[in-house]
Design a protein around this motif. Structure first.
Motif, PDB file in Angstrom:
ATOM      1  N   GLU B 144      31.635  61.026  49.061  1.00 43.56           N
ATOM      2  CA  GLU B 144      31.223  62.112  49.951  1.00 43.56           C
ATOM      3  C   GLU B 144      30.292  63.078  49.209  1.00 43.56           C
ATOM      4  OE1 GLU B 144      34.155  60.813  49.655  1.00 43.56           O
ATOM      5  OE2 GLU B 144      35.002  60.452  51.638  1.00 43.56           O
ATOM      6  N   SER B 145      30.592  63.339  47.935  1.00 41.11           N
ATOM      7  CA  SER B 145      29.750  64.242  47.151  1.00 41.11           C
ATOM      8  C   SER B 145      28.365  63.634  46.946  1.00 41.11           C
ATOM      9  CB  SER B 145      30.400  64.518  45.786  1.00 41.11           C
ATOM     10  OG  SER B 145      31.684  65.062  45.968  1.00 41.11           O
ATOM     11  N   ALA B 146      28.324  62.321  46.734  1.00 42.08           N
ATOM     12  CA  ALA B 146      27.035  61.639  46.579  1.00 42.08           C
ATOM     13  C   ALA B 146      26.219  61.750  47.869  1.00 42.08           C
ATOM     14  CB  ALA B 146      27.255  60.180  46.197  1.00 42.08           C
ATOM     15  N   LEU B 147      26.899  61.564  49.003  1.00 41.09           N
ATOM     16  CA  LEU B 147      26.214  61.692  50.291  1.00 41.09           C
ATOM     17  C   LEU B 147      25.666  63.099  50.489  1.00 41.09           C
ATOM     18  CD1 LEU B 147      28.278  59.930  53.132  1.00 41.09           C
ATOM     19  CD2 LEU B 147      25.945  59.430  52.405  1.00 41.09           C
ATOM     20  N   LEU B 148      26.487  64.095  50.185  1.00 37.98           N
ATOM     21  CA  LEU B 148      26.052  65.488  50.336  1.00 37.98           C
ATOM     22  C   LEU B 148      24.844  65.771  49.448  1.00 37.98           C
ATOM     23  CD1 LEU B 148      29.401  67.496  50.451  1.00 37.98           C
ATOM     24  CD2 LEU B 148      27.658  67.434  52.223  1.00 37.98           C
ATOM     25  N   ASP B 149      24.878  65.253  48.244  1.00 35.63           N
ATOM     26  CA  ASP B 149      23.761  65.462  47.321  1.00 35.63           C
ATOM     27  C   ASP B 149      22.491  64.853  47.902  1.00 35.63           C
ATOM     28  OD1 ASP B 149      22.589  66.404  44.971  1.00 35.63           O
ATOM     29  OD2 ASP B 149      22.884  64.501  43.942  1.00 35.63           O
ATOM     30  N   ALA B 150      22.612  63.639  48.466  1.00 36.49           N
ATOM     31  CA  ALA B 150      21.449  62.983  49.073  1.00 36.49           C
ATOM     32  C   ALA B 150      20.897  63.823  50.220  1.00 36.49           C
ATOM     33  CB  ALA B 150      21.843  61.595  49.571  1.00 36.49           C
ATOM     34  N   ILE B 258      33.607  61.796  70.655  1.00 33.12           N
ATOM     35  CA  ILE B 258      33.735  60.763  69.619  1.00 33.12           C
ATOM     36  C   ILE B 258      34.166  59.454  70.277  1.00 33.12           C
ATOM     37  CG2 ILE B 258      34.973  60.080  67.506  1.00 33.12           C
ATOM     38  CD1 ILE B 258      32.950  62.375  67.133  1.00 33.12           C
ATOM     39  N   ASP B 259      33.292  58.451  70.198  1.00 30.32           N
ATOM     40  CA  ASP B 259      33.587  57.164  70.837  1.00 30.32           C
ATOM     41  C   ASP B 259      34.578  56.348  70.031  1.00 30.32           C
ATOM     42  OD1 ASP B 259      31.605  57.537  72.911  1.00 30.32           O
ATOM     43  OD2 ASP B 259      30.135  57.277  71.313  1.00 30.32           O
ATOM     44  N   LEU B 260      34.562  56.577  68.732  1.00 25.74           N
ATOM     45  CA  LEU B 260      35.431  55.775  67.870  1.00 25.74           C
ATOM     46  C   LEU B 260      35.790  56.571  66.617  1.00 25.74           C
ATOM     47  CD1 LEU B 260      36.628  52.891  67.156  1.00 25.74           C
ATOM     48  CD2 LEU B 260      34.493  52.491  65.919  1.00 25.74           C
ATOM     49  N   VAL B 261      37.071  56.536  66.275  1.00 23.92           N
ATOM     50  CA  VAL B 261      37.511  57.114  65.004  1.00 23.92           C
ATOM     51  C   VAL B 261      37.812  55.964  64.053  1.00 23.92           C
ATOM     52  CG1 VAL B 261      39.256  58.532  63.844  1.00 23.92           C
ATOM     53  CG2 VAL B 261      38.515  59.114  66.166  1.00 23.92           C
ATOM     54  N   VAL B 262      37.175  55.967  62.895  1.00 24.98           N
ATOM     55  CA  VAL B 262      37.495  54.985  61.858  1.00 24.98           C
ATOM     56  C   VAL B 262      38.468  55.676  60.914  1.00 24.98           C
ATOM     57  CG1 VAL B 262      36.587  53.555  59.997  1.00 24.98           C
ATOM     58  CG2 VAL B 262      35.269  53.827  62.105  1.00 24.98           C
ATOM     59  N   SER B 263      39.699  55.224  60.972  1.00 25.55           N
ATOM     60  CA  SER B 263      40.797  55.959  60.347  1.00 25.55           C
ATOM     61  C   SER B 263      41.207  55.341  59.008  1.00 25.55           C
ATOM     62  CB  SER B 263      42.002  55.936  61.304  1.00 25.55           C
ATOM     63  OG  SER B 263      43.170  56.352  60.637  1.00 25.55           O
ATOM     64  N   GLY B 264      41.508  56.204  58.067  1.00 29.84           N
ATOM     65  CA  GLY B 264      41.886  55.752  56.728  1.00 29.84           C
ATOM     66  C   GLY B 264      43.353  55.418  56.557  1.00 29.84           C
ATOM     67  N   ARG B 265      44.077  55.170  57.662  1.00 30.03           N
ATOM     68  CA  ARG B 265      45.497  54.802  57.530  1.00 30.03           C
ATOM     69  C   ARG B 265      45.621  53.631  56.557  1.00 30.03           C
ATOM     70  NH1 ARG B 265      48.079  52.716  61.597  1.00 30.03           N
ATOM     71  NH2 ARG B 265      50.047  53.818  61.620  1.00 30.03           N
ATOM     72  N   GLU B 297      43.159  50.175  49.438  1.00 32.80           N
ATOM     73  CA  GLU B 297      43.066  51.619  49.178  1.00 32.80           C
ATOM     74  C   GLU B 297      42.435  51.834  47.812  1.00 32.80           C
ATOM     75  OE1 GLU B 297      42.609  54.694  49.973  1.00 32.80           O
ATOM     76  OE2 GLU B 297      44.572  55.188  50.822  1.00 32.80           O
ATOM     77  N   TYR B 298      41.397  52.614  47.774  1.00 36.86           N
ATOM     78  CA  TYR B 298      40.790  53.048  46.508  1.00 36.86           C
ATOM     79  C   TYR B 298      40.010  54.329  46.789  1.00 36.86           C
ATOM     80  CZ  TYR B 298      36.601  50.452  48.147  1.00 36.86           C
ATOM     81  OH  TYR B 298      35.529  49.969  48.867  1.00 36.86           O
ATOM     82  N   PRO B 299      39.699  55.082  45.756  1.00 33.61           N
ATOM     83  CA  PRO B 299      39.182  56.435  45.996  1.00 33.61           C
ATOM     84  C   PRO B 299      37.839  56.501  46.715  1.00 33.61           C
ATOM     85  CG  PRO B 299      39.993  56.213  43.748  1.00 33.61           C
ATOM     86  CD  PRO B 299      40.000  54.847  44.337  1.00 33.61           C
ATOM     87  N   THR B 300      37.032  55.446  46.612  1.00 38.50           N
ATOM     88  CA  THR B 300      35.740  55.478  47.307  1.00 38.50           C
ATOM     89  C   THR B 300      35.716  54.504  48.486  1.00 38.50           C
ATOM     90  OG1 THR B 300      34.879  53.985  45.592  1.00 38.50           O
ATOM     91  CG2 THR B 300      34.368  56.325  45.349  1.00 38.50           C
ATOM     92  N   ALA B 301      36.874  54.293  49.108  1.00 38.84           N
ATOM     93  CA  ALA B 301      36.967  53.372  50.247  1.00 38.84           C
ATOM     94  C   ALA B 301      36.142  53.861  51.435  1.00 38.84           C
ATOM     95  CB  ALA B 301      38.425  53.195  50.669  1.00 38.84           C
ATOM     96  N   THR B 302      35.810  55.149  51.470  1.00 41.67           N
ATOM     97  CA  THR B 302      35.012  55.651  52.601  1.00 41.67           C
ATOM     98  C   THR B 302      33.594  55.064  52.596  1.00 41.67           C
ATOM     99  OG1 THR B 302      34.676  57.631  51.259  1.00 41.67           O
ATOM    100  CG2 THR B 302      36.228  57.791  53.104  1.00 41.67           C
ATOM    101  N   ALA B 303      33.156  54.557  51.450  1.00 40.87           N
ATOM    102  CA  ALA B 303      31.849  53.880  51.436  1.00 40.87           C
ATOM    103  C   ALA B 303      31.950  52.594  52.263  1.00 40.87           C
ATOM    104  CB  ALA B 303      31.420  53.568  50.009  1.00 40.87           C
ATOM    105  N   PHE B 304      33.079  51.880  52.131  1.00 42.77           N
ATOM    106  CA  PHE B 304      33.290  50.688  52.972  1.00 42.77           C
ATOM    107  C   PHE B 304      33.365  51.110  54.441  1.00 42.77           C
ATOM    108  CE2 PHE B 304      35.894  47.602  55.222  1.00 42.77           C
ATOM    109  CZ  PHE B 304      35.373  46.381  54.811  1.00 42.77           C
ATOM    110  N   TYR B 338      37.565  59.463  59.429  1.00 35.55           N
ATOM    111  CA  TYR B 338      38.519  60.449  58.901  1.00 35.55           C
ATOM    112  C   TYR B 338      39.401  59.748  57.878  1.00 35.55           C
ATOM    113  CZ  TYR B 338      42.546  63.553  58.527  1.00 35.55           C
ATOM    114  OH  TYR B 338      43.551  64.345  58.026  1.00 35.55           O
ATOM    115  N   ASN B 339      39.357  60.253  56.661  1.00 33.82           N
ATOM    116  CA  ASN B 339      40.106  59.620  55.581  1.00 33.82           C
ATOM    117  C   ASN B 339      40.789  60.690  54.733  1.00 33.82           C
ATOM    118  OD1 ASN B 339      40.594  57.114  53.850  1.00 33.82           O
ATOM    119  ND2 ASN B 339      39.702  58.507  52.344  1.00 33.82           N
ATOM    120  N   HIS B 340      41.948  60.336  54.197  1.00 41.63           N
ATOM    121  CA  HIS B 340      42.496  61.191  53.136  1.00 41.63           C
ATOM    122  C   HIS B 340      43.114  60.324  52.054  1.00 41.63           C
ATOM    123  CE1 HIS B 340      46.871  60.914  53.750  1.00 41.63           C
ATOM    124  NE2 HIS B 340      46.675  61.021  55.059  1.00 41.63           N
ATOM    125  N   SER B 341      43.172  60.882  50.861  1.00 43.30           N
ATOM    126  CA  SER B 341      43.772  60.182  49.740  1.00 43.30           C
ATOM    127  C   SER B 341      44.949  61.008  49.261  1.00 43.30           C
ATOM    128  CB  SER B 341      42.724  60.028  48.627  1.00 43.30           C
ATOM    129  OG  SER B 341      43.306  59.457  47.486  1.00 43.30           O
TER     130      SER B 341
END
Lengths: 87, 354
Positions: B144-150, B258-265, B297-304, B338-341
């Motif tokens: 997320e930080s990389a995305l924000l920087d971009a 929001i048509d679809l939520v991609v959830s980090g469950r 589950e891994y810390p940068t799974a939101t990239a997937f 929406y994801n949380h770790s």
């Protein structure tokens, strides 16, 4: 000398992780850097570590590097000369 | 600031390398470790360079090459990478040798390749890219930080094209350590069983996903990234909901848009509670899909997850492997990830159709 050259080829391949290269692919007098095997400055550091680990030889003068590491034969000659000095 | 995804590359535990079709077949992994399905790296990387690269570097470079090739951008203006763990394998090798050799005569390669910026640097070296190059190591906020920087780079006119991605790997050491502290559920069977019963623990994953982002809109683009937000340790699910509402509102949207939520469950019942409460309260009628049975589950799974959302928007379809075997075709406009770790690092990524 021939045995040392063969041993060095095996050790260089292992140390530098030269994939798809066999000992017989490396010529005794083939240049190791840029042309020939195409090694670079990081490989030079790896070779210095190899000399220290395997042969307990510390390259005392960095300016000797290009001459010592020119080919497998020059490395073998350097090792032999060094071992003769310390014997 | 809106950025557009022009190209993607993804090395993951699914068949995603080289764009073989969007999750046409799910790969089943037994046990608690989802390892990547890797390509023949010699088709991606000069053999002379491969010899020094550990697995994570090769994964990252292959994903980046795929993203660049698809976008038609040879050299981006900037490269931004996120990673939580960095190059674990080479770090382990380097540290082991330090101990074995009593801190003397250390070969340089493992040390050089063990730093967190190795992947981004290696991509830049391969491309001859002398532009901005940064890496973010912010645990589960790294991507997320990389995305924000971009987004900030483009907003400030410092770049028009940015290669953004995230990489993280599992090694034998890291997996056994994380398993010992109870992160993984030993009796899970396979990844497809992840959500079937209430369990404690989840499954380990890894992956490398890269995106070529541009400020030029085009119908050829995958999707638009409209916003990214992170928030830390909400005390209640209501607090998380407030953040989500506020984020959507700042993008002129409500939950109904929001048509679809991609959830980090991730199957861990203790951690899923927040998701369940937020989904029930904020998104009661919305389509929701989970993605971590596919990547672990891994810390940068939101990239997937971003790769999944971008592909859904581009193809207009949710593949069966994401939706209990049911393929769903719809016109999607807005997708929220929406994801949380560990219920500490919460993140939101909003994507829209082009």
């Amino acid at each position: 000398m021939e045995k040392l050259i063969q041993d060095l080829k095996v050790q260089i391949i292992a140390q530098l992780n030269l994939q798809d290269v066999k000992p017989e692919d490396i010529g005794d007098d083939q240049p190791l850097f840029v042309e020939g095997l195409g090694l670079d400055s990081i490989d030079a550091l790896e070779l210095i570590v190899l000399l220290q680990q395997q042969y307990k030889i510390k390259l005392s003068n960095a300016e000797d590097g290009p001459k010592v590491f020119r080919s497998v034969r020059t490395i073998a000659e350097y090792i032999t000369a060094h071992q003769a000095q310390t014997a | 600031m809106t950025l557009y995804i022009k190209g993607t590359g993804n090395v993951s535990p699914q068949k995603t390398v080289g764009h073989p079709g969007f999750l046409a077949d799910g790969v089943t992994h037994m046990g608690t470790r989802l390892a990547c399905v890797e390509p023949d790296y010699k088709t991606y990387i000069d053999p002379k360079l491969i010899r020094r690269m550990s697995r994570i570097i090769k994964m990252g470079v292959a994903a980046a090459v795929d993203a660049l090739k698809e976008s038609g951008v040879a050299v981006p203006d900037a490269i931004v990478t996120g990673t939580a763990y960095g190059c674990l394998e080479d770090t382990g090798i380097f540290l082991s040798r330090m101990v074995e050799q009593q801190e003397a005569l250390l070969a340089p390669t493992a040390f050089i390749q063990s730093t967190h910026n190795t992947v981004g640097a290696q991509i830049a070296l391969m491309l001859g890219c002398n532009g901005y190059n940064n890496v973010f190591v912010h645990r589960a906020f790294s991507f997320e930080s990389a995305l924000l920087d971009a987004m900030m780079l483009v907003a400030e006119n410092d770049a028009n094209t940015v290669l953004v991605g995230a990489v993280d790997e599992i090694t034998n050491y890291s997996h056994s350590i994380l398993e010992r502290i109870g992160l993984y559920h030993k009796d899970i069977g396979s990844n497809v069983n992840l959500y079937e019963e209430k369990i404690n623990g989840t499954i380990a994953g890894e992956g490398a996903a890269f995106f070529l982002l541009t400020n030029e809109p085009s119908t050829e683009n995958y999707a638009a990234i409209r916003g990214v937000r992170t928030f830390y340790k909400p005390t209640t699910s209501q607090e998380a909901e407030t953040h989500i509402r506020d984020f959507l509102s700042s993008n002129n949207l409500t939950a109904a848009n929001i048509d679809l939520v991609v959830s980090g469950r991730n199957g861990n019942s203790a951690e899923n509670q927040v998701y369940d409460e937020v989904h029930t309260s904020l998104f009661p009628g919305n389509l929701i899909v989970n993605f971590k049975h596919l990547c672990g589950e891994y810390p940068t799974a939101t990239a997937f997850a971003t790769w999944v959302a971008a592909n859904i928007l581009k193809n207009g379809v949710i593949p069966g492997v994401l939706n209990n075997g049911v393929e769903t075709t719809l016109t999607f406009r807005n997708i929220l990830i929406y994801n949380h770790s560990h219920n500490t690092h919460h993140s939101l990524i909003l994507l829209s159709a082009c």
